[in-house]
Design a protein around this motif. Structure first.
Motif, PDB file in Angstrom:
ATOM      1  N   UNK A 114       0.821  -1.224   0.000  1.00  0.00           N
ATOM      2  CA  UNK A 114       0.000   0.000   0.000  1.00  0.00           C
ATOM      3  C   UNK A 114       0.851   1.269   0.000  1.00  0.00           C
ATOM      4  N   UNK A 115       2.093   1.140  -0.359  1.00  0.00           N
ATOM      5  CA  UNK A 115       3.019   2.286  -0.374  1.00  0.00           C
ATOM      6  C   UNK A 115       3.255   2.695  -1.828  1.00  0.00           C
ATOM      7  N   UNK A 116       3.564   3.975  -2.065  1.00  0.00           N
ATOM      8  CA  UNK A 116       3.890   4.381  -3.434  1.00  0.00           C
ATOM      9  C   UNK A 116       5.212   5.126  -3.451  1.00  0.00           C
ATOM     10  N   UNK A 117       5.829   5.137  -4.604  1.00  0.00           N
ATOM     11  CA  UNK A 117       7.123   5.796  -4.793  1.00  0.00           C
ATOM     12  C   UNK A 117       7.011   6.792  -5.937  1.00  0.00           C
ATOM     13  N   UNK A 118       7.406   8.025  -5.652  1.00  0.00           N
ATOM     14  CA  UNK A 118       7.437   9.080  -6.665  1.00  0.00           C
ATOM     15  C   UNK A 118       8.902   9.463  -6.864  1.00  0.00           C
ATOM     16  N   UNK A 119       9.377   9.339  -8.082  1.00  0.00           N
ATOM     17  CA  UNK A 119      10.794   9.623  -8.332  1.00  0.00           C
ATOM     18  C   UNK A 119      10.923  10.555  -9.529  1.00  0.00           C
TER      19      UNK A 119
ATOM     20  N   UNK B  97      11.660   0.101 -16.792  1.00  0.00           N
ATOM     21  CA  UNK B  97      11.929  -0.777 -15.640  1.00  0.00           C
ATOM     22  C   UNK B  97      10.652  -0.991 -14.823  1.00  0.00           C
ATOM     23  N   UNK B  98       9.865   0.087 -14.652  1.00  0.00           N
ATOM     24  CA  UNK B  98       8.684   0.020 -13.789  1.00  0.00           C
ATOM     25  C   UNK B  98       7.371  -0.118 -14.567  1.00  0.00           C
ATOM     26  N   UNK B  99       7.486  -0.606 -15.806  1.00  0.00           N
ATOM     27  CA  UNK B  99       6.285  -0.700 -16.663  1.00  0.00           C
ATOM     28  C   UNK B  99       5.185  -1.548 -16.021  1.00  0.00           C
ATOM     29  N   UNK B 100       5.564  -2.545 -15.220  1.00  0.00           N
ATOM     30  CA  UNK B 100       4.561  -3.428 -14.589  1.00  0.00           C
ATOM     31  C   UNK B 100       4.352  -3.096 -13.118  1.00  0.00           C
ATOM     32  N   UNK B 101       4.774  -1.910 -12.709  1.00  0.00           N
ATOM     33  CA  UNK B 101       4.712  -1.551 -11.286  1.00  0.00           C
ATOM     34  C   UNK B 101       3.934  -0.242 -11.119  1.00  0.00           C
ATOM     35  N   UNK B 102       2.602  -0.322 -10.987  1.00  0.00           N
ATOM     36  CA  UNK B 102       1.784   0.894 -10.936  1.00  0.00           C
ATOM     37  C   UNK B 102       2.020   1.750  -9.691  1.00  0.00           C
ATOM     38  N   UNK B 103       2.691   1.195  -8.684  1.00  0.00           N
ATOM     39  CA  UNK B 103       2.926   1.981  -7.459  1.00  0.00           C
ATOM     40  C   UNK B 103       4.099   2.946  -7.616  1.00  0.00           C
ATOM     41  N   UNK B 104       4.796   2.851  -8.749  1.00  0.00           N
ATOM     42  CA  UNK B 104       5.966   3.723  -8.965  1.00  0.00           C
ATOM     43  C   UNK B 104       5.651   4.729 -10.072  1.00  0.00           C
ATOM     44  N   UNK B 105       5.813   6.010  -9.747  1.00  0.00           N
ATOM     45  CA  UNK B 105       5.609   7.070 -10.747  1.00  0.00           C
ATOM     46  C   UNK B 105       6.958   7.725 -11.037  1.00  0.00           C
ATOM     47  N   UNK B 106       7.353   7.688 -12.301  1.00  0.00           N
ATOM     48  CA  UNK B 106       8.605   8.342 -12.707  1.00  0.00           C
ATOM     49  C   UNK B 106       8.226   9.645 -13.398  1.00  0.00           C
ATOM     50  N   UNK B 107       8.611  10.747 -12.793  1.00  0.00           N
ATOM     51  CA  UNK B 107       8.244  12.066 -13.317  1.00  0.00           C
ATOM     52  C   UNK B 107       9.452  12.676 -14.024  1.00  0.00           C
TER      53      UNK B 107
END
Ligand SMILES: C[S@@+](CC[C@H](N)C(=O)[O-])C[C@H]1O[C@@H](n2cnc3c(N)ncnc32)[C@H](O)[C@@H]1O
Length: 191
Positions: free
Chosen positions: A70-75, A89-99
């Motif tokens: 339930x945690x998210x990462x914004x990078x 790298x994070x194409x299958x990881x919806x909890x990670x947002x690469x801005x």
């Protein structure tokens, strides 16, 4: 080694980002730094983690591999090629947002953070303010004091150490990594 970390290693090779510091240009964080971040991320239940300077997502991969469901990462990353690599790298990881942008600007609207890895260029003006109380700030690429040459100006005054150890809102420590050649600075916001 977590699968996401292996994907990030491949991405680094694809875009020519070194896994170790070479002295020229940015590199990925050290595996021991990644493991330390993962250990902290594992405790961020229901939280938000931030990173300034994604690179190709190597440190982020360690974090995302360990953070609770339930945690998210914004990078945030300013270099377009690295952003594209990290997004793969994070194409299958919806909890990670690469801005794509300037971390000093983009991170502010995603605060407060439970964990913030400050690892790229210009930092937000009041970075401690972006932590929730109890949140952790981590910074790498520090040389342990005993490895500094006797005449190094950093023995007298090191802006990174001074920021962490003189900040009245942080309880901070330096963590020497197992290779004994590199340190992290870590601080917990208290007020
Ligand atoms: C040391 S590398 C990041 C390594 C990455 N954190 C890791 O753990 O693998 C620093 C990165 O910060 C990026 N950068 C520099 N200034 C930035 C800024 N103002 N905002 C976002 N990214 C920035 C660089 O393009 C570079 O990719």
């Amino acid at each position: 080694m977590p699968g996401l970390v292996l994907r990030a290693e491949l991405a680094a090779a694809e875009v020519g980002m070194p896994l170790r510091r070479t002295g020229t240009g940015p590199s990925c964080c050290l595996p021991d730094a990644g493991r330390f971040l993962a250990m902290l991320a594992a405790g961020c239940t229901g939280g938000t983690i931030g990173e300034s300077g994604t690179g190709v997502g190597y440190g982020a991969a360690w974090i995302a591999s360990a953070m609770p469901a339930d945690c998210r990462l914004v990078t945030v990353e300013s270099d377009e090629t690295r952003v594209a690599a990290a997004r793969r790298v994070f194409a299958d990881e919806p909890r990670v947002e690469v801005i794509h942008g300037d971390a000093a600007v983009e991170l502010i609207s995603h605060a407060p953070f439970d964990l913030l890895f400050a690892d790229g260029g210009r930092q937000p003006p009041d970075i401690v303010e972006l932590l929730r109380v109890g949140g952790r700030l981590v910074c790498d690429d520090v040389t342990p004091m005993e490895l500094l040459p006797a005449d190094s100006p950093f023995r007298l005054s090191d802006p990174k150490r001074e920021f962490f150890f003189r900040n009245p809102r942080l309880v901070a420590t330096e963590v020497v990594l197992p290779d004994r050649r590199n340190s992290l600075l870590v601080g917990t916001r208290t007020v």
